[in-house]
Write a protein that holds these residues in place. Structure first.
Motif, PDB file in Angstrom:
ATOM      1  N   GLN A  85       0.831  -1.205   0.000  1.00 17.40           N
ATOM      2  CA  GLN A  85       0.000   0.000   0.000  1.00 17.40           C
ATOM      3  C   GLN A  85       0.869   1.260   0.000  1.00 17.40           C
ATOM      4  O   GLN A  85       0.554   2.241  -0.692  1.00 17.40           O
ATOM      5  N   TYR A  88       2.295   1.745  -3.459  1.00 15.95           N
ATOM      6  CA  TYR A  88       1.279   2.317  -4.357  1.00 15.95           C
ATOM      7  C   TYR A  88       1.165   3.826  -4.152  1.00 15.95           C
ATOM      8  O   TYR A  88       1.130   4.604  -5.124  1.00 15.95           O
ATOM      9  N   LEU A  89       1.123   4.276  -2.899  1.00 15.47           N
ATOM     10  CA  LEU A  89       0.994   5.697  -2.602  1.00 15.47           C
ATOM     11  C   LEU A  89       2.224   6.479  -3.050  1.00 15.47           C
ATOM     12  O   LEU A  89       2.117   7.604  -3.560  1.00 15.47           O
ATOM     13  N   ARG A  92       1.929   6.957  -6.781  1.00 17.50           N
ATOM     14  CA  ARG A  92       0.961   7.977  -7.166  1.00 17.50           C
ATOM     15  C   ARG A  92       1.552   9.375  -7.034  1.00 17.50           C
ATOM     16  O   ARG A  92       1.229  10.282  -7.802  1.00 17.50           O
ATOM     17  N   HIS A 123      -5.910  -5.083 -14.061  1.00 19.57           N
ATOM     18  CA  HIS A 123      -5.330  -4.624 -12.807  1.00 19.57           C
ATOM     19  C   HIS A 123      -5.463  -5.622 -11.659  1.00 19.57           C
ATOM     20  O   HIS A 123      -4.486  -5.904 -10.964  1.00 19.57           O
ATOM     21  N   ASN A 141       3.813  -2.333  -7.461  1.00 18.05           N
ATOM     22  CA  ASN A 141       2.999  -1.504  -6.569  1.00 18.05           C
ATOM     23  C   ASN A 141       3.169  -0.009  -6.847  1.00 18.05           C
ATOM     24  O   ASN A 141       2.179   0.693  -7.069  1.00 18.05           O
ATOM     25  N   GLY A 145       0.473   2.722  -8.900  1.00 11.56           N
ATOM     26  CA  GLY A 145       0.124   4.074  -8.472  1.00 11.56           C
ATOM     27  C   GLY A 145       0.436   5.105  -9.528  1.00 11.56           C
ATOM     28  O   GLY A 145      -0.355   6.019  -9.792  1.00 11.56           O
ATOM     29  N   ASN A 150      -7.003   2.286 -10.067  1.00 11.75           N
ATOM     30  CA  ASN A 150      -7.974   2.672  -9.057  1.00 11.75           C
ATOM     31  C   ASN A 150      -7.551   2.194  -7.673  1.00 11.75           C
ATOM     32  O   ASN A 150      -7.188   1.029  -7.495  1.00 11.75           O
ATOM     33  N   ALA A 151      -7.618   3.072  -6.680  1.00 11.22           N
ATOM     34  CA  ALA A 151      -7.135   2.758  -5.333  1.00 11.22           C
ATOM     35  C   ALA A 151      -7.905   1.605  -4.693  1.00 11.22           C
ATOM     36  O   ALA A 151      -7.315   0.738  -4.039  1.00 11.22           O
ATOM     37  N   ARG A 152      -9.221   1.578  -4.865  1.00 12.84           N
ATOM     38  CA  ARG A 152     -10.015   0.500  -4.272  1.00 12.84           C
ATOM     39  C   ARG A 152      -9.687  -0.844  -4.919  1.00 12.84           C
ATOM     40  O   ARG A 152      -9.570  -1.862  -4.238  1.00 12.84           O
ATOM     41  N   PHE A 154      -6.883  -1.676  -6.423  1.00  7.40           N
ATOM     42  CA  PHE A 154      -5.533  -2.080  -6.005  1.00  7.40           C
ATOM     43  C   PHE A 154      -5.549  -2.630  -4.586  1.00  7.40           C
ATOM     44  O   PHE A 154      -4.970  -3.691  -4.313  1.00  7.40           O
ATOM     45  N   THR A 155      -6.204  -1.919  -3.679  1.00  8.88           N
ATOM     46  CA  THR A 155      -6.209  -2.337  -2.273  1.00  8.88           C
ATOM     47  C   THR A 155      -6.850  -3.712  -2.100  1.00  8.88           C
ATOM     48  O   THR A 155      -6.318  -4.577  -1.393  1.00  8.88           O
TER      49      THR A 155
END
Length: 216
Positions: A85, A88-89, A92, A123, A141, A145, A150-152, A154-155
């Motif tokens: 996570q 990913y951030l 982004r 994805h 990861n 980002g 899409n964040a949801r 990916f999570t």
């Protein structure tokens, strides 16, 4: 005191047994986080570390340190999920600049492969498959980002993939260590087999994809 300090200095970051003997379950969490969330962690032994940790949770089946299975599972899952996570951030926010700073050819090759997986399998499936491929799981990861996955989405799928990967390998090591006395004598060839098996899902997906392309 001096012997303890010397032992810590002698830790080999590429050797799963050495890392586990020095840092235990806490080391698993840190290494999982670094390998899945930070580009500098691409060289760390994720698959072999998880498998060896599971083996060391057994009693009397090895000569190494004894680890607690519950602590190992918790550390592995938390480290892997948090690392992915964070990666990913970072992707982004930092985007392609992250890879531009590195000159390591293996890391860049992993980035190319990760992008191919994202484009080919979609994805969700790509995020799960990447967990089982060394280097690719490190770079996918932040790349996800950077590419605006899409964040949801990916999570959700990084949690699914992370749990299957970590728990599966730890429990495989635990099961083998529980059934074979002194199994650590054969650890190197066993780990090689584990790594090869971990690549099977991706290989099967690639084979199926090629057959579909030829059939069109």
């Amino acid at each position: 005191m001096l012997l303890s300090s010397a032992a810590q200095l002698a830790v080999n970051p590429l050797d799963a047994g050495s890392l586990l003997a020095a840092f235990g379950a806490l080391g698993i969490a840190v290494i999982m986080f670094a390998e899945t969330g930070l580009l500098v962690g691409f060289f760390l032994p994720g698959d072999s570390l998880l498998f060896t940790a599971g083996l060391l949770c057994t009693t009397g089946a090895h000569s190494g340190p004894h680890l607690n299975l519950g602590q190992v599972l918790a550390a592995a899952v938390v480290g892997a999920l948090a690392g992915a996570q964070v990666g990913y951030l970072i992707g982004r926010r930092g985007g392609p600049a992250l890879l531009a700073r590195s000159r390591n050819k293996h890391l860049h090759a992993g980035a190319v492969r990760a992008e191919e997986i994202l484009n080919r399998y979609g994805h969700g499936k790509a995020v799960v498959l990447a967990r089982f491929v060394p280097v690719v799981r490190t770079v996918l990861n932040p790349l996800a980002g950077a590419l605006g996955v899409n964040a949801r989405t990916f999570t959700l799928w990084q949690v699914v993939g992370g749990i299957v990967w970590t728990v599966g390998l730890v429990m495989a090591g635990y099961a083998l260590g529980s059934s074979i006395p002194n199994v650590d004598r054969y650890l190197l060839p066993i780990v090689a087999v584990v790594v090869a098996v971990s690549l099977l899902p991706l290989a099967l997906e690639m084979l199926r994809s090629r057959r579909q392309v030829k059939a069109q």
